[in-house]
Design a protein around this motif. Structure first.
Motif, PDB file in Angstrom:
ATOM      1  N   ALA A 267     -18.519  34.543   4.116  1.00  0.00           N
ATOM      2  CA  ALA A 267     -19.287  33.622   3.280  1.00  0.00           C
ATOM      3  C   ALA A 267     -20.779  33.683   3.581  1.00  0.00           C
ATOM      4  CB  ALA A 267     -18.780  32.194   3.505  1.00  0.00           C
ATOM      5  N   PRO A 268     -21.624  33.321   2.606  1.00  0.00           N
ATOM      6  CA  PRO A 268     -23.060  33.154   2.881  1.00  0.00           C
ATOM      7  C   PRO A 268     -23.230  32.055   3.921  1.00  0.00           C
ATOM      8  CG  PRO A 268     -22.612  33.146   0.513  1.00  0.00           C
ATOM      9  CD  PRO A 268     -21.289  33.055   1.190  1.00  0.00           C
ATOM     10  N   LEU A 269     -24.069  32.302   4.925  1.00  0.00           N
ATOM     11  CA  LEU A 269     -24.175  31.372   6.046  1.00  0.00           C
ATOM     12  C   LEU A 269     -25.094  30.194   5.764  1.00  0.00           C
ATOM     13  CD1 LEU A 269     -24.317  33.914   9.014  1.00  0.00           C
ATOM     14  CD2 LEU A 269     -22.329  32.739   8.033  1.00  0.00           C
ATOM     15  N   GLY A 270     -25.976  30.321   4.792  1.00  0.00           N
ATOM     16  CA  GLY A 270     -26.883  29.235   4.493  1.00  0.00           C
ATOM     17  C   GLY A 270     -27.868  28.997   5.630  1.00  0.00           C
ATOM     18  N   ASP A 271     -28.287  27.730   5.777  1.00  0.00           N
ATOM     19  CA  ASP A 271     -29.273  27.368   6.797  1.00  0.00           C
ATOM     20  C   ASP A 271     -28.628  26.870   8.075  1.00  0.00           C
ATOM     21  OD1 ASP A 271     -31.548  27.757   4.994  1.00  0.00           O
ATOM     22  OD2 ASP A 271     -30.797  25.960   3.980  1.00  0.00           O
ATOM     23  N   PHE A 272     -27.326  26.534   8.012  1.00  0.00           N
ATOM     24  CA  PHE A 272     -26.626  25.959   9.153  1.00  0.00           C
ATOM     25  C   PHE A 272     -25.143  26.255   9.010  1.00  0.00           C
ATOM     26  CE2 PHE A 272     -29.388  23.067  11.551  1.00  0.00           C
ATOM     27  CZ  PHE A 272     -28.640  22.900  12.720  1.00  0.00           C
ATOM     28  N   VAL A 273     -24.447  26.367  10.143  1.00  0.00           N
ATOM     29  CA  VAL A 273     -22.993  26.503  10.130  1.00  0.00           C
ATOM     30  C   VAL A 273     -22.399  25.367  10.951  1.00  0.00           C
ATOM     31  CG1 VAL A 273     -21.004  27.902  10.790  1.00  0.00           C
ATOM     32  CG2 VAL A 273     -23.047  29.016   9.842  1.00  0.00           C
ATOM     33  N   LEU A 274     -21.487  24.613  10.331  1.00  0.00           N
ATOM     34  CA  LEU A 274     -20.709  23.597  11.034  1.00  0.00           C
ATOM     35  C   LEU A 274     -19.312  24.166  11.193  1.00  0.00           C
ATOM     36  CD1 LEU A 274     -21.914  20.437   9.063  1.00  0.00           C
ATOM     37  CD2 LEU A 274     -22.857  21.412  11.168  1.00  0.00           C
ATOM     38  N   LEU A 275     -18.920  24.437  12.421  1.00  0.00           N
ATOM     39  CA  LEU A 275     -17.741  25.268  12.695  1.00  0.00           C
ATOM     40  C   LEU A 275     -16.668  24.509  13.458  1.00  0.00           C
ATOM     41  CD1 LEU A 275     -16.340  28.065  12.818  1.00  0.00           C
ATOM     42  CD2 LEU A 275     -17.733  28.549  14.852  1.00  0.00           C
ATOM     43  N   ASP A 276     -15.544  24.269  12.804  1.00  0.00           N
ATOM     44  CA  ASP A 276     -14.379  23.696  13.478  1.00  0.00           C
ATOM     45  C   ASP A 276     -13.783  24.745  14.402  1.00  0.00           C
ATOM     46  OD1 ASP A 276     -12.194  22.095  14.146  1.00  0.00           O
ATOM     47  OD2 ASP A 276     -11.038  22.760  12.412  1.00  0.00           O
ATOM     48  N   LEU A 277     -13.355  24.334  15.590  1.00  0.00           N
ATOM     49  CA  LEU A 277     -12.766  25.303  16.517  1.00  0.00           C
ATOM     50  C   LEU A 277     -11.287  25.533  16.246  1.00  0.00           C
ATOM     51  CD1 LEU A 277     -14.414  24.496  19.972  1.00  0.00           C
ATOM     52  CD2 LEU A 277     -15.147  26.062  18.165  1.00  0.00           C
ATOM     53  N   GLY A 278     -10.600  24.536  15.694  1.00  0.00           N
ATOM     54  CA  GLY A 278      -9.160  24.671  15.477  1.00  0.00           C
ATOM     55  C   GLY A 278      -8.836  25.160  14.082  1.00  0.00           C
ATOM     56  N   LEU A 279      -9.077  26.432  13.827  1.00  0.00           N
ATOM     57  CA  LEU A 279      -8.828  27.012  12.511  1.00  0.00           C
ATOM     58  C   LEU A 279      -7.439  27.629  12.442  1.00  0.00           C
ATOM     59  CD1 LEU A 279     -12.329  28.677  12.032  1.00  0.00           C
ATOM     60  CD2 LEU A 279     -11.499  26.556  10.976  1.00  0.00           C
ATOM     61  N   PRO A 280      -6.873  27.780  11.236  1.00  0.00           N
ATOM     62  CA  PRO A 280      -5.492  28.259  11.123  1.00  0.00           C
ATOM     63  C   PRO A 280      -5.297  29.744  11.397  1.00  0.00           C
ATOM     64  CG  PRO A 280      -6.434  27.886   8.953  1.00  0.00           C
ATOM     65  CD  PRO A 280      -7.423  27.348   9.939  1.00  0.00           C
ATOM     66  N   ASP A 281      -6.375  30.546  11.322  1.00  0.00           N
ATOM     67  CA  ASP A 281      -6.182  31.993  11.477  1.00  0.00           C
ATOM     68  C   ASP A 281      -6.896  32.563  12.700  1.00  0.00           C
ATOM     69  OD1 ASP A 281      -8.649  31.456  10.335  1.00  0.00           O
ATOM     70  OD2 ASP A 281      -8.675  33.249   9.084  1.00  0.00           O
ATOM     71  N   ILE A 282      -8.191  32.316  12.826  1.00  0.00           N
ATOM     72  CA  ILE A 282      -8.979  32.856  13.928  1.00  0.00           C
ATOM     73  C   ILE A 282      -9.537  31.690  14.728  1.00  0.00           C
ATOM     74  CG2 ILE A 282     -10.924  34.342  14.579  1.00  0.00           C
ATOM     75  CD1 ILE A 282     -10.772  35.584  11.780  1.00  0.00           C
ATOM     76  N   ASP A 283      -9.444  31.766  16.034  1.00  0.00           N
ATOM     77  CA  ASP A 283      -9.996  30.698  16.860  1.00  0.00           C
ATOM     78  C   ASP A 283     -11.495  30.557  16.598  1.00  0.00           C
ATOM     79  OD1 ASP A 283     -11.322  29.747  19.631  1.00  0.00           O
ATOM     80  OD2 ASP A 283      -9.298  28.968  19.472  1.00  0.00           O
ATOM     81  N   GLY A 284     -11.971  29.310  16.516  1.00  0.00           N
ATOM     82  CA  GLY A 284     -13.375  29.064  16.218  1.00  0.00           C
ATOM     83  C   GLY A 284     -14.328  29.691  17.218  1.00  0.00           C
ATOM     84  N   ILE A 285     -13.903  29.801  18.474  1.00  0.00           N
ATOM     85  CA  ILE A 285     -14.741  30.449  19.493  1.00  0.00           C
ATOM     86  C   ILE A 285     -14.995  31.901  19.109  1.00  0.00           C
ATOM     87  CG2 ILE A 285     -14.801  31.261  21.879  1.00  0.00           C
ATOM     88  CD1 ILE A 285     -15.372  28.337  21.729  1.00  0.00           C
ATOM     89  N   ASP A 286     -13.949  32.587  18.632  1.00  0.00           N
ATOM     90  CA  ASP A 286     -14.104  33.983  18.234  1.00  0.00           C
ATOM     91  C   ASP A 286     -14.961  34.095  16.981  1.00  0.00           C
ATOM     92  OD1 ASP A 286     -13.572  36.763  18.608  1.00  0.00           O
ATOM     93  OD2 ASP A 286     -12.179  36.683  16.933  1.00  0.00           O
ATOM     94  N   VAL A 287     -14.815  33.149  16.056  1.00  0.00           N
ATOM     95  CA  VAL A 287     -15.658  33.148  14.863  1.00  0.00           C
ATOM     96  C   VAL A 287     -17.121  32.997  15.263  1.00  0.00           C
ATOM     97  CG1 VAL A 287     -16.227  31.927  12.731  1.00  0.00           C
ATOM     98  CG2 VAL A 287     -13.833  32.235  13.379  1.00  0.00           C
ATOM     99  N   CYS A 288     -17.393  32.088  16.190  1.00  0.00           N
ATOM    100  CA  CYS A 288     -18.762  31.881  16.666  1.00  0.00           C
ATOM    101  C   CYS A 288     -19.319  33.162  17.275  1.00  0.00           C
ATOM    102  CB  CYS A 288     -18.789  30.752  17.692  1.00  0.00           C
ATOM    103  SG  CYS A 288     -20.429  30.397  18.366  1.00  0.00           S
ATOM    104  N   ARG A 289     -18.519  33.799  18.103  1.00  0.00           N
ATOM    105  CA  ARG A 289     -18.964  35.038  18.747  1.00  0.00           C
ATOM    106  C   ARG A 289     -19.304  36.103  17.705  1.00  0.00           C
ATOM    107  NH1 ARG A 289     -14.823  35.753  21.526  1.00  0.00           N
ATOM    108  NH2 ARG A 289     -15.546  35.010  23.572  1.00  0.00           N
ATOM    109  N   ARG A 290     -18.455  36.242  16.689  1.00  0.00           N
ATOM    110  CA  ARG A 290     -18.674  37.277  15.680  1.00  0.00           C
ATOM    111  C   ARG A 290     -19.856  36.944  14.771  1.00  0.00           C
ATOM    112  NH1 ARG A 290     -12.440  38.222  13.966  1.00  0.00           N
ATOM    113  NH2 ARG A 290     -13.343  39.536  12.317  1.00  0.00           N
ATOM    114  N   LEU A 291     -20.073  35.665  14.496  1.00  0.00           N
ATOM    115  CA  LEU A 291     -21.256  35.284  13.713  1.00  0.00           C
ATOM    116  C   LEU A 291     -22.530  35.592  14.484  1.00  0.00           C
ATOM    117  CD1 LEU A 291     -20.207  31.840  12.144  1.00  0.00           C
ATOM    118  CD2 LEU A 291     -20.438  34.039  10.971  1.00  0.00           C
ATOM    119  N   ARG A 292     -22.510  35.356  15.791  1.00  0.00           N
ATOM    120  CA  ARG A 292     -23.690  35.595  16.604  1.00  0.00           C
ATOM    121  C   ARG A 292     -24.051  37.084  16.693  1.00  0.00           C
ATOM    122  NH1 ARG A 292     -26.130  32.394  15.535  1.00  0.00           N
ATOM    123  NH2 ARG A 292     -26.556  30.387  16.501  1.00  0.00           N
ATOM    124  N   GLN A 293     -23.096  37.946  16.449  1.00  0.00           N
ATOM    125  CA  GLN A 293     -23.374  39.376  16.481  1.00  0.00           C
ATOM    126  C   GLN A 293     -24.198  39.817  15.275  1.00  0.00           C
ATOM    127  OE1 GLN A 293     -19.449  41.082  16.757  1.00  0.00           O
ATOM    128  NE2 GLN A 293     -19.265  40.693  18.949  1.00  0.00           N
TER     129      GLN A 293
END
Length: 223
Positions: free
Chosen positions: A39-65
């Motif tokens: 998705a387009p990231l916009g100006d801010f990301v509000l990220l739940d950690l308990g997601l149904p497919d990928i752990d939010g920690i991993d999503v955060c790590r991949r976004l930061r890359q």
């Protein structure tokens, strides 16, 4: 302001989006980590950690890359290690559920102010090292350094006044967040990684118990 909300719980997402709208904040919501990464990231990301497919920690790590967009983790987890890990891999803040929209917006505004301050750092050059704030890149002897967003922010902060000692608390509050409570070695870990990428530990001097400063190593080629 445009926000990407990554939250699969409808009972949380709908009132949160409505509350943010009252502050003039537009929300685009996705419900999975995979959707967040597309998705387009916009100006801010509000990220739940308990997601149904990928752990939010991993999503955060991949976004930061791929982006330095500000990220606030939203979590119902009581484990401090998850929160600390999220902050150390690049999240800007976290909020435990339940939380008030008013406090969330206040934190978003505070992070936005810090981000604008950090980006106001003047591009410049120190010997063979070049900091380009426009592209958010640093180059050494013409070669772009493979820096993470936190490593770049740390280097840019030190490079804003070469030779001046920047105290540890200011670094943590500028590059991470005010009242940063992460592991004591977080800053030292990032300094060590930055020294490795610069190819010479003498680029960053440690003033024990005070902070760090950026200097041109003796004998370094001008570039």
């Amino acid at each position: 302001m445009r926000v990407l909300l990554v939250e699969d719980d409808e009972s949380i997402a709908e009132p949160l989006a409505d509350g943010l709208a009252r502050y003039g904040i537009t929300t685009h919501r996705v419900v999975t980590g995979a959707q967040a990464l597309r998705a387009p990231l916009g100006d801010f990301v509000l990220l739940d950690l308990g997601l149904p497919d990928i752990d939010g920690i991993d999503v955060c790590r991949r976004l930061r890359q791929v982006s330095d967009v500000p990220i606030i983790m939203l979590t119902a987890r009581g484990d401090e290690s998850d929160r600390v890990l999220g902050l150390e891999i690049g999240a800007d803040d976290y909020m435990p559920k339940p939380f008030s929209t008013r406090e969330l917006v206040a934190r978003m505004r505070a992070i936005g102010r810090r981000t604008r301050t950090a980006r106001a750092t003047v591009s410049g050059r120190l010997g063979p090292l070049t900091i380009d704030e426009r592209t958010r890149q640093a180059s050494l002897r013409g070669e772009v350094l493979p820096l993470t967003p936190k490593e770049y922010q740390l280097l840019a902060l030190l490079a804003a006044d070469p030779g001046a000692v920047v105290d540890r608390r200011r670094i943590l509050e500028t590059v991470w967040e005010p009242n940063f409570f992460g592991r004591g070695k977080t800053l030292d870990f990032h300094v060590a990684a930055l020294r490795r990428k610069l190819g010479d530990p003498r680029w960053i001097e440690n003033r024990r118990g005070i902070g760090f400063r950026l200097v041109l190593p003796a004998g370094a080629a001008p570039g």
